[in-house]
Design a protein around this motif. Structure first.
Motif, PDB file in Angstrom:
ATOM      1  N   LEU A 172       0.860  -1.194   0.000  1.00  0.00           N
ATOM      2  CA  LEU A 172       0.000   0.000   0.000  1.00  0.00           C
ATOM      3  C   LEU A 172       0.893   1.239   0.000  1.00  0.00           C
ATOM      4  O   LEU A 172       1.613   1.475   0.977  1.00  0.00           O
ATOM      5  CB  LEU A 172      -0.864   0.038   1.267  1.00  0.00           C
ATOM      6  CG  LEU A 172      -2.104  -0.848   1.324  1.00  0.00           C
ATOM      7  CD1 LEU A 172      -2.707  -0.788   2.729  1.00  0.00           C
ATOM      8  CD2 LEU A 172      -3.129  -0.407   0.287  1.00  0.00           C
ATOM      9  N   PRO A 173       0.840   2.055  -1.050  1.00  0.00           N
ATOM     10  CA  PRO A 173       1.628   3.292  -1.012  1.00  0.00           C
ATOM     11  C   PRO A 173       0.997   4.293  -0.049  1.00  0.00           C
ATOM     12  O   PRO A 173      -0.225   4.290   0.152  1.00  0.00           O
ATOM     13  CB  PRO A 173       1.534   3.841  -2.450  1.00  0.00           C
ATOM     14  CG  PRO A 173       0.778   2.852  -3.235  1.00  0.00           C
ATOM     15  CD  PRO A 173       0.078   1.924  -2.303  1.00  0.00           C
ATOM     16  N   THR A 174       1.836   5.123   0.555  1.00  0.00           N
ATOM     17  CA  THR A 174       1.354   6.209   1.426  1.00  0.00           C
ATOM     18  C   THR A 174       2.196   7.437   1.106  1.00  0.00           C
ATOM     19  O   THR A 174       3.219   7.312   0.433  1.00  0.00           O
ATOM     20  CB  THR A 174       1.535   5.865   2.926  1.00  0.00           C
ATOM     21  OG1 THR A 174       2.944   5.697   3.190  1.00  0.00           O
ATOM     22  CG2 THR A 174       0.797   4.591   3.313  1.00  0.00           C
ATOM     23  N   HIS A 175       1.780   8.591   1.627  1.00  0.00           N
ATOM     24  CA  HIS A 175       2.540   9.779   1.197  1.00  0.00           C
ATOM     25  C   HIS A 175       3.877   9.908   1.905  1.00  0.00           C
ATOM     26  O   HIS A 175       4.789  10.547   1.396  1.00  0.00           O
ATOM     27  CB  HIS A 175       1.696  11.056   1.303  1.00  0.00           C
ATOM     28  CG  HIS A 175       1.596  11.616   2.684  1.00  0.00           C
ATOM     29  ND1 HIS A 175       0.635  11.213   3.588  1.00  0.00           N
ATOM     30  CD2 HIS A 175       2.339  12.547   3.333  1.00  0.00           C
ATOM     31  CE1 HIS A 175       0.788  11.878   4.722  1.00  0.00           C
ATOM     32  NE2 HIS A 175       1.819  12.676   4.593  1.00  0.00           N
ATOM     33  N   GLN A 176       4.045   9.326   3.084  1.00  0.00           N
ATOM     34  CA  GLN A 176       5.370   9.232   3.703  1.00  0.00           C
ATOM     35  C   GLN A 176       5.337   8.198   4.814  1.00  0.00           C
ATOM     36  O   GLN A 176       4.333   7.486   4.968  1.00  0.00           O
ATOM     37  CB  GLN A 176       5.887  10.593   4.156  1.00  0.00           C
ATOM     38  CG  GLN A 176       5.080  11.318   5.212  1.00  0.00           C
ATOM     39  CD  GLN A 176       5.697  12.702   5.496  1.00  0.00           C
ATOM     40  OE1 GLN A 176       5.331  13.671   4.871  1.00  0.00           O
ATOM     41  NE2 GLN A 176       6.608  12.780   6.456  1.00  0.00           N
ATOM     42  N   GLY A 177       6.423   8.092   5.579  1.00  0.00           N
ATOM     43  CA  GLY A 177       6.543   7.001   6.544  1.00  0.00           C
ATOM     44  C   GLY A 177       5.520   7.055   7.667  1.00  0.00           C
ATOM     45  O   GLY A 177       4.914   6.053   8.047  1.00  0.00           O
TER      46      GLY A 177
END
Ligand code: F0G
Length: 459
Positions: free
Chosen positions: A95-100
């Motif tokens: 799942l991509p996310t905008h940052q950690g």
């Protein structure tokens, strides 16, 4: 003569830097309320605030940006990224996310409940923040050697199995949703975790039937240290080590802004389909649809390429040797630094550097401010301001070590810049006896105060 190491890249595009005068810096930092985060970038000469999102992309990454697929759903760039991550880590669900920290937010929304206890090795501040925000507790099980900057333990990120066992005895299996292992361990100096320790954690977790999640922001640097410091892995390739490391976890959260060598991005990767399905709901709510999650197609394309480049031995060798070059200069001048040197930064022990400044007056922040005033170099405090207050007693939490972190952006600065930083810090070191007072707080936020804190100098 043995040929020295040299960067395996050359510079095609340059960006101006901003030298300044001390008199201007004095004014700027006062206006910034003695918070280095409040400075404008043109008020900083060499910026070692963070290695996060500050790296230089390669021509191949910039090329990939032009071919990014911006389809809302089913983007080809997502497929590329997913294939890269799966082949590198073995995790099938991405799942991509905008940052950690967004990855932490999504995953912890599924996994962490009020009253839970989450053991790990010196959780990063956003990780701890997301745990405490859910009224749970982060429990630090790092080995004691990590608290002694002069101890040369090769894997100071390791978890102490006795401490881990103790958490399970005291709180019970039901209150523990996962074990988080941060590779490398940022908070105590970019220190690696050995494969041996990862294996111990795995078999311990299997005994209790509990998931192991890696906070993997600097996983490639961790693999480099395993290759260099753990005999059995000397002949392994970085990619083989990476694969084996992740085979010991159930999933990972990733800030792609570090070892992914991109300016923005993150992801979650998991083995378990049920957990993945639960996380998708939160991803769609907080981040974006499951094939972009807060990233544009072009950014996913650049990340896929960055992960490949970031896991080559040649790149990692020049990256880490640059960090160690700076560490060596400081050590040779008698400056107390965390040893052995870590992956992404050199950590200066402010408590030893400025012994006359009281702890209550934020000695690490005082040192970071002195360095800025001296030279325009911006570092970051990893000390009492970052450690925040105890959520219950509201007392300051004094960490074992008061540190200033000099984080080195990837592929950005030259050896001359490292020489400049070392000279600047040496100048402060020479006049350390004259630095006796620190700062007091004018304003602080209830959580993660260091980002927005406002200070004034003690008279
Ligand atoms: N985990 C670790 C180990 C980190 O170092 C960071 C960020 C995060 C998670 C959160 O990732 O910034 O993409 O949301 N560390 C940066 C630093 C900010 O300066 O060390 P993010």
């Amino acid at each position: 003569m043995i040929l020295p190491y040299a960067e395996p890249y050359k510079i095609k595009m340059v960006e101006p830097m901003y030298p300044s005068r001390r008199i201007d810096r004095e004014q700027w930092i006062k206006e910034a309320r003695f918070n280095l985060f409040n400075l404008k970038s043109h008020q900083v000469f060499i910026d070692l605030l963070t290695d996060s999102g500050t790296g230089a992309m390669s021509q191949e990454q910039w090329g990939a940006m032009m071919t990014g697929d911006e389809s809302y759903a089913g983007s080809h760039s997502f497929e590329m990224l997913k294939d890269t991550i799966t082949s590198m880590t073995g995790f099938p669900y991405i799942l991509p996310t905008h940052q950690g920290r967004a990855a932490e937010n999504v995953l912890f929304s599924v996994m962490v409940r009020a009253g839970d206890v989450v053991p790990g090795n010196s959780h990063f501040d956003t990780t701890k923040g997301h745990i405490e925000f859910r009224k749970a507790t982060a429990f630090d099980c790092t080995i004691d050697a990590a608290g002694d900057t002069a101890n040369h333990h090769p894997f100071k990120g390791n978890l102490d199995m006795g401490k881990l066992e103790n958490v399970f005895q005291v709180y019970g299996r039901e209150r523990i949703p996962m074990i988080i292992v941060t590779i490398t361990c940022n908070t105590n100096g970019g220190q690696p975790v050995s494969m041996e320790n990862l294996k111990e954690v795995r078999s311990f977790a299997d005994r209790y039937g509990i998931p192991v999640i890696f906070d993997a922001a600097r996983f490639a640097e961790n693999a480099y240290f395993i290759k260099n410091r753990e005999k059995a892995y000397k002949r392994h390739s970085i990619r083989q080590i990476v694969k084996e490391m992740f085979s010991l976890a159930d999933g990972m959260t990733m800030s792609s802004k570090k070892d992914g060598i991109v300016n923005m991005g993150g992801f979650i990767a998991l083995n378990d389909e049920t957990l993945y399905r639960q996380a998708t709901t939160f991803n769609i709510m907080f981040e974006g649809y499951i094939t972009y999650g807060g990233m544009s197609g072009r950014d996913m394309a650049a990340l896929a390429r960055g992960l490949e480049e970031g896991t080559t031995f040649e790149y990692l060798e020049s990256r880490i040797k640059q960090v160690h070059y700076l560490g060596g200069l400081l050590r040779d001048r008698g400056i107390p630094v965390q040893e052995p040197f870590g992956g992404h930064a050199i950590f200066v022990e402010a408590g030893k550097f400025l012994p006359l400044v009281p702890r209550e007056e934020f000695v690490a922040q005082t040192l970071a401010l002195e360095l800025y005033l001296e030279s325009g170099v911006r570092a970051v405090e990893i000390g009492t301001l970052l450690a925040d207050r105890d959520p219950e007693t509201r007392e300051n939490r004094y960490p074992r070590l008061e540190m200033v972190r000099l984080a080195i952006p990837r592929r950005v600065y030259t050896r001359n810049h490292m020489d400049y930083v070392a000279a600047a810090l040496s100048n402060v070191f020479e006049r350390r006896q004259a630095i006796t007072r620190g700062y007091r707080i004018l304003y602080e936020a209830p959580l993660m105060r260091h980002f927005t804190i406002e200070l004034e100098k003690m008279p």
